[in-house]
Structure formats: C-alpha cells, structure tokens
Design an enzyme around this catalytic site. Sequence first.
Site, PDB file in Angstrom:
ATOM      1  N   SER A  79     -10.468  -3.941   5.132  1.00 34.11           N
ATOM      2  CA  SER A  79      -9.122  -4.492   4.903  1.00 34.11           C
ATOM      3  C   SER A  79      -8.993  -5.815   5.631  1.00 34.11           C
ATOM      4  O   SER A  79      -9.592  -6.810   5.216  1.00 34.11           O
ATOM      5  CB  SER A  79      -8.031  -3.485   5.270  1.00 34.11           C
ATOM      6  OG  SER A  79      -8.040  -3.166   6.633  1.00 34.11           O
ATOM      7  N   ASP A  88      -7.546   3.966   6.624  1.00 28.25           N
ATOM      8  CA  ASP A  88      -7.991   4.245   5.263  1.00 28.25           C
ATOM      9  C   ASP A  88      -9.489   3.981   5.182  1.00 28.25           C
ATOM     10  O   ASP A  88      -9.939   2.872   5.478  1.00 28.25           O
ATOM     11  CB  ASP A  88      -7.229   3.359   4.262  1.00 28.25           C
ATOM     12  CG  ASP A  88      -7.711   3.585   2.829  1.00 28.25           C
ATOM     13  OD1 ASP A  88      -8.076   4.729   2.498  1.00 28.25           O
ATOM     14  OD2 ASP A  88      -7.736   2.611   2.065  1.00 28.25           O
ATOM     15  N   HIS A 140      -8.632  -4.131   0.683  1.00 25.86           N
ATOM     16  CA  HIS A 140      -7.171  -4.019   0.559  1.00 25.86           C
ATOM     17  C   HIS A 140      -6.612  -5.373   0.172  1.00 25.86           C
ATOM     18  O   HIS A 140      -7.005  -6.390   0.715  1.00 25.86           O
ATOM     19  CB  HIS A 140      -6.545  -3.600   1.897  1.00 25.86           C
ATOM     20  CG  HIS A 140      -6.741  -2.149   2.195  1.00 25.86           C
ATOM     21  ND1 HIS A 140      -6.324  -1.573   3.359  1.00 25.86           N
ATOM     22  CD2 HIS A 140      -7.318  -1.148   1.477  1.00 25.86           C
ATOM     23  CE1 HIS A 140      -6.618  -0.283   3.353  1.00 25.86           C
ATOM     24  NE2 HIS A 140      -7.232  -0.008   2.221  1.00 25.86           N
TER      25      HIS A 140
END
Lengths: 190, 278
Positions: A11, A130, A38
């Site tokens: 991310s 995540d 992301h």
Amino acid sequence: MAFELVVVGTSLGGLSALRNMLRSLPRDFPTAIAIVQHRHKDSDIALTAFLQQFTSLPVGEVEDKTQILPGHVYMAPANYHLLVEPGIFSLSTDEPVSYARPSIDVLLESAADAYGERLIGVLLTGANQDGVQGLAAVKARGGATIVQSPETAECPVLPQAAIASVSVDQVLPLSAITAHLIHLCSPAGR
Amino acid sequence: MVLEKSVLGPEDIEVRLLVDRVYQLYGYDFRNYAAASLKRRIRNFLRMEGLASIAELQRCVLQDRACVERLLLGLTVNTTAMFRDPSFYVAFREQVVPILRTYPFIRIWHAGCSTGQEVYSMAILLQETGIYHRCRIYATDTNEQVLQTARNGIYPQSQMQEYTQLYLKAGGSRSFSEYYTASHGSAILRPALRQHVVFGLHNLVTDGSFNEFNVILCRNVLIYFNQTLQNQVHKLFYSSLCKFGILGLGKQETLRFTAYEHQYEPLVRIEKLYRRRD
C-alpha cells in the site's frame, strides 16, 4: 513442483517499491506476477502505464477472466477485488475488506486456494494490516512467503505485522527480494 | 493441464455439495458461479451466522427457510451507486443516444439492476437528452427484496453528496437535487423517473428471453459467473438484442474471453459498449 504465480501486496510507498522490483526483473522472467497496490477508487490506468516504463515484461490491468500467462505482470484494477482461479483471474465488487478494494488478503487467499505450493506470496511496504491474513493462507497451503524487511520499507507497518503473525520464509531488503524471486522461479530454484 | 490444476480441496467439495443442495431444494442455481468469490461469500456468511462449518450450513438450509433467504442475499452482490463509473454515462450520452434517436420506440433491458440506482441514473440521462418518453426500461433482478428497494426509489440522504458528484462527472446538465425530495434522512427520487420503468424478477441463470431490445445493460453482474455460465448468458443477450442493438458491460468486463466476441463490434471500447453485428 515449480512456482507458477507470484502474488504481491503493498500500500503506502508501494509505487516506488514496485518500480524498483519490476526494474530488476529480467525480460525472460518465467512466472506470472499479480499485484495489489492499494489505490483510490477513481484512479485510472495511469498506474499500469507508469510501471510499464520500467520493465519489458508486459504489464496490464486485469479484466474479468483474463488468462494467467507466464512472464506477465497483472495489476488489480481500481475498485475491484482481484481473485485467482486455476489459470484465470476473476474480479468482484464485494464490500471492501479492511477498507480496501482491491484487498491484498482477497488476492492472496484466493491464490493460495488455487495454486497452493506453486505460489509465492510477497508483502512490501504498507500502512495497514491488509495482507497479513492472506500471507498466512499462502504459508498454510505450502506456498513460499517473502516480506520486505521493515527497516527498508517506506512504511513498516505491514511488514512488521506480517512478520509478527506469520512464520515468514524470507525477510529481505527490496533489492534482494527480486534476486530471490529470480532464483526461486529458475528451473533449479526449488 | 487445467483439469490437473483444479483438483478440488475438501472445502471446494463442501461448497459444491451446498450449492447442489440449494439448487435441488429451492431451484436457485449457483452451480456455475465463479468459484473463488463464491467460496469467499460462503465463508463470510458462516461468520455472520455464527456457523462453524459448511456442513452445519447444509443442515440449516435443509430446515430453516429464513436462513435460506439470508443465504441467497449473502451470495449475491449488490454494490451499486447512481452514476457509477460516470465516464460510462458520458459515452452513452454521446455515442449511444444519437443512435437511439433514430428509433421510434426504444426498449432497454437492465439485467441485474440490484437496488435500482443505475436504472434511475439511466432514466435521468434519457430524460435530459429528451428521449425518455419513447423508452421503456425493463429492470430485472433475481432478488425480490432488492427489487422492492428499487421500486421504492428511496435511498439514504447521506449518499446524495457522492451521487451529486458522480452526476456532474457523468455530464449531468441540471441540479441533481431537482431529482429527489429530502425527508427524514432519506432521499425520495421523483416518481416521474420510473414512469417508463418496469421492475421485474428475472434470473439470468434459469430464465429465458422475454422481449427484443435495442439496448441491454448488464454491468458487473457477469463477473460473478464462470465462463460456462457467461457464455450461456451472452447467448441469451445476443438472442434478445435486435440487429445493431447495443450491449453495455462493466468497466473491467469484456467479450474477449467469451464465445460472442465476434458477434459484436466495439462502439466505445474503453467503456465496454458494444454493438451487435447483423
């Protein structure tokens, strides 16, 4: 059994990490690579075009049911989850997972289901958790797991969380990750 | 080669047994849904229901009709928004509407309309381009509960700010607030918007064609089907479209991996708007 797919999640800070990773992959890299970075839900295909500049491997944004081909780099599109089935990708607009769509966990878990020990899971720099569950699934299904060493990551949160909860096979600085992937995916790599 | 890769694990077999059971008992056919996302939704459903295993869910499915209803909702995805993917509407306004103007009467099938936001968006677009009075939109979904929401046309007012932004990006030419009345935290869409909309139950997996259409819109529905079922539904769409009729798919969907690629030509490639060849 040879590795057939590399799944990568990142991310915050991922753009430059991915650029460096792709830049040092050889043009004959033999394995498919699928990436979740992301991104904002309205972002367009500029990310794919940006990354394509740094590699001669074809980089493309996944459309539903795209076939998984060796030596191709596949990006999860904005606002869709990217899932792996045997030999193909599929997409979904299910609810975001940990606020993320695409979610790294969704990619890694579905890839672990479909590819088992023929899979390599990689987590790079990132600002939330995540990806951790996904990497655990890769490990549980017998795949190889690699995490960027936190001290070399632009944002260490994701690498640290992964190392804390998964017994990761390799923790490596970014430059060594590429070399290790090349080694694992070579005929003598396993 | 592909067969060798798709050796089923124990969980896959349990999923298969569950969907077979649901089909036998209730006629809802999830057997050709895309496996990875189906499995994910079943796992989520187990968590939500506090069930320990798919086997336990099997037992519930057998005994508890209410659980089945919840499962059906849990297995379908109802992500939607007004003017979702605004560039699609811009392309539709500029490239499709001029074609539709040449028809005296225009039939549009919106397949998989979910809670209706995208249907009303299309109604607004058609109204603003002055052809809505010549249109009839058949908006269908498999689920009666979401259809009821669609018929009501009442959405949380909290979403209106986002919808307004999307409306403007989609090329909307008025003030979006003209299209709804705010009341107690809800936005009630103007009933005139559904004057030419017929909402109805239709299951893409098990039901056949019911008319001939000038336009079929089916966005982000087919991604939940495997390739066998996608081809089956494309057959249905092809046979339900008039010659040179228009097919609109979701942003990341394509005809390329289906048997119907050569039956259409791209009208706006990037927006997945296709036109049926004769």
